[in-house]
Motif scaffolding. Structure first.
Motif, short mmCIF file in Angstrom:
data_model
loop_
_atom_site.label_atom_id
_atom_site.label_comp_id
_atom_site.label_asym_id
_atom_site.label_seq_id
_atom_site.Cartn_x
_atom_site.Cartn_y
_atom_site.Cartn_z
N LEU A 1 37.08 28.89 48.91
CA LEU A 1 36.94 29.53 47.60
C LEU A 1 36.67 31.01 47.78
O LEU A 1 36.23 31.46 48.85
CB LEU A 1 35.81 28.88 46.78
CG LEU A 1 34.37 29.07 47.22
CD1 LEU A 1 33.71 30.25 46.50
CD2 LEU A 1 33.58 27.81 46.87
N GLU A 2 36.97 31.79 46.71
CA GLU A 2 36.65 33.22 46.70
C GLU A 2 35.99 33.53 45.38
O GLU A 2 36.41 33.03 44.34
CB GLU A 2 37.92 34.06 46.85
CG GLU A 2 38.44 34.04 48.26
CD GLU A 2 39.39 35.20 48.56
OE1 GLU A 2 39.30 36.25 47.90
OE2 GLU A 2 40.22 35.00 49.45
N LEU A 3 34.98 34.38 45.44
CA LEU A 3 34.26 34.74 44.22
C LEU A 3 33.88 36.22 44.29
O LEU A 3 33.36 36.68 45.31
CB LEU A 3 33.00 33.84 44.12
CG LEU A 3 32.12 33.99 42.90
CD1 LEU A 3 32.88 33.78 41.59
CD2 LEU A 3 30.96 32.99 42.97
N GLU A 4 34.15 36.93 43.19
CA GLU A 4 33.88 38.37 43.16
C GLU A 4 32.57 38.66 42.44
O GLU A 4 32.11 37.88 41.61
CB GLU A 4 35.02 39.11 42.43
CG GLU A 4 36.35 39.05 43.14
CD GLU A 4 36.31 39.60 44.56
OE1 GLU A 4 35.57 40.59 44.80
OE2 GLU A 4 36.98 39.04 45.44
N ARG A 5 32.02 39.82 42.72
CA ARG A 5 30.83 40.32 42.02
C ARG A 5 31.09 40.36 40.51
O ARG A 5 32.20 40.71 40.08
CB ARG A 5 30.63 41.76 42.53
CG ARG A 5 29.28 42.35 42.30
CD ARG A 5 29.35 43.79 42.74
NE ARG A 5 29.29 43.93 44.19
CZ ARG A 5 28.17 44.12 44.88
NH1 ARG A 5 27.02 44.18 44.25
NH2 ARG A 5 28.19 44.26 46.18
N GLY A 6 30.10 40.00 39.71
CA GLY A 6 30.25 40.04 38.25
C GLY A 6 30.94 38.82 37.67
O GLY A 6 31.11 38.72 36.46
N LYS A 7 31.33 37.90 38.54
CA LYS A 7 32.02 36.69 38.07
C LYS A 7 31.14 35.45 38.27
O LYS A 7 30.34 35.40 39.20
CB LYS A 7 33.33 36.46 38.84
CG LYS A 7 34.31 37.60 38.71
CD LYS A 7 34.94 37.63 37.35
CE LYS A 7 36.01 38.72 37.26
NZ LYS A 7 36.38 39.01 35.88
N LEU B 1 23.87 37.43 30.72
CA LEU B 1 23.38 38.79 30.96
C LEU B 1 23.66 39.24 32.40
O LEU B 1 24.08 40.37 32.65
CB LEU B 1 21.88 38.84 30.66
CG LEU B 1 21.24 40.21 30.59
CD1 LEU B 1 21.74 40.95 29.34
CD2 LEU B 1 19.72 40.08 30.51
N LEU B 2 23.46 38.32 33.33
CA LEU B 2 23.71 38.65 34.74
C LEU B 2 25.19 38.98 34.96
O LEU B 2 25.55 39.89 35.70
CB LEU B 2 23.30 37.49 35.66
CG LEU B 2 21.82 37.15 35.71
CD1 LEU B 2 21.58 35.89 36.53
CD2 LEU B 2 21.01 38.32 36.26
N ARG B 3 26.05 38.21 34.28
CA ARG B 3 27.50 38.48 34.38
C ARG B 3 27.82 39.86 33.84
O ARG B 3 28.58 40.61 34.43
CB ARG B 3 28.28 37.45 33.58
CG ARG B 3 28.67 36.24 34.35
CD ARG B 3 29.38 35.28 33.43
NE ARG B 3 30.58 35.84 32.85
CZ ARG B 3 31.13 35.44 31.69
NH1 ARG B 3 30.58 34.46 31.02
NH2 ARG B 3 32.22 35.98 31.25
N GLU B 4 27.22 40.17 32.69
CA GLU B 4 27.49 41.47 32.06
C GLU B 4 27.01 42.62 32.94
O GLU B 4 27.65 43.65 33.03
CB GLU B 4 26.82 41.55 30.68
CG GLU B 4 27.60 40.79 29.62
CD GLU B 4 26.77 40.50 28.38
OE1 GLU B 4 25.70 41.12 28.19
OE2 GLU B 4 27.20 39.62 27.60
N ARG B 5 25.86 42.43 33.58
CA ARG B 5 25.35 43.47 34.48
C ARG B 5 26.32 43.71 35.64
O ARG B 5 26.44 44.80 36.15
CB ARG B 5 24.01 43.05 35.05
CG ARG B 5 22.87 43.20 34.10
CD ARG B 5 21.61 42.92 34.89
NE ARG B 5 20.44 42.92 34.06
CZ ARG B 5 19.24 42.55 34.52
NH1 ARG B 5 19.10 42.13 35.75
NH2 ARG B 5 18.20 42.60 33.73
N GLY B 6 26.95 42.64 36.09
CA GLY B 6 28.03 42.76 37.08
C GLY B 6 27.61 43.07 38.49
O GLY B 6 28.44 43.42 39.32
#
Ligand SMILES: Nc1ncnc2c1ncn2[C@@H]1O[C@H](COP(=O)(O)OP(=O)(O)OP(=O)(O)O)[C@@H](O)[C@H]1O
Length: 232
Positions: free
Chosen positions: A22-28, A178-183
């Motif tokens: 799997l791959e996961l980016e910051r803010g996601k 909120l954590l997602r929005e902060r990114g």
């Protein structure tokens, strides 16, 4: 940010994870889905190093952390909130939070309050109560707050809604939003509660018998082909 390649895991002769990548980016936020016993918690343990994978690799921001111990992975930026709200029951809420700071970050105790209050206003009035005296939902919020104080690059949440009352599930959902929005971090959310995961995740992955059987973006999560592999 997070790159996981070809993880295999055996419990004795049982092949519990089969070539999971799997791959996961910051803010996601990625939802990790699947019925009971398909290997979700085992995968999370392999990412955190609690359980060394039999083969495969884990990279965080390009750094190979496959061979690091759990405390080293925590220092590298992974926070893990296990199933079952692990907190120190005999310590106060404030002491629990200070433990999060002491283990992983150089942040001063005086900076705790503002950050915790912003995300978890309910903990504000409870700083001097013992962790064991909190409700299950409050303990879950405390466990997440403590993990966040380490300022992780990746936070792993294992079934944060399990056994928790609806009003607190909503609060936890708001924190994840909120954590997602902060990114500034990636979120891996292992969840049985499909609607909760559907609302919060940007992408998803479904495991069945240790294998990835479906993956995609949020808009594809409701597809019948995906739901076929879930208990919904
Ligand atoms: N310590 C262990 N020793 C042997 N087998 C194990 C161990 N832990 C888990 N298993 C088995 O490995 C498989 C995957 O378990 P795992 O807990 O990862 O599944 P899960 O998808 O997280 O399930 P749940 O949603 O019920 O937590 C299951 O068949 C389980 O019985």
């Amino acid at each position: 940010m997070l790159q996981v390649e070809n993880i295999n895991q055996y419990y004795g002769a049982a092949h519990t994870l089969r070539g999971v990548s799997l791959e996961l980016e910051r803010g996601k936020c990625m939802a990790l889905l699947g019925r009971n016993g398909v290997g979700k918690t085992t995968l999370l343990k392999c990412l955190m190093g609690v359980l060394p994978a039999s083969s495969g690799s884990v990279k965080l921001e390009g750094r190979d952390i496959t061979r690091l111990a759990p405390h080293q992975r925590a220092r590298a930026g992974i926070a893990y909130v296990p199933q079952g709200r692990e907190i120190f029951a005999r310590l106060t809420v404030e002491e629990n939070l200070l433990m999060g700071l002491a283990t992983h970050s150089g942040k001063k105790a005086s900076t705790i309050k503002g950050e915790v209050y912003e995300l978890f206003p309910v903990l504000k009035s409870m700083l001097h109560r013992r962790g064991g005296d909190l409700s299950g939902g409050q303990q879950q919020q405390l466990a997440i707050a403590r993990a966040l104080l380490a300022e992780p690059k990746l936070i792993i949440l294992d079934e944060p809604t399990e056994g928790i009352q609806p009003s607190i599930i909503k609060d936890i959902g708001n924190v994840i939003r909120l954590l997602r929005e902060r990114g500034d971090m990636a979120i891996l959310l292992c969840e049985q509660y499909f609607d909760f995961a559907h609302e919060l995740a940007d992408q998803f992955m479904v495991l069945s018998r240790g294998e990835v059987v479906a993956a995609g973006v949020q808009a594809q999560m409701g597809d019948p082909e995906v739901k076929r592999h879930l208990a919904v």
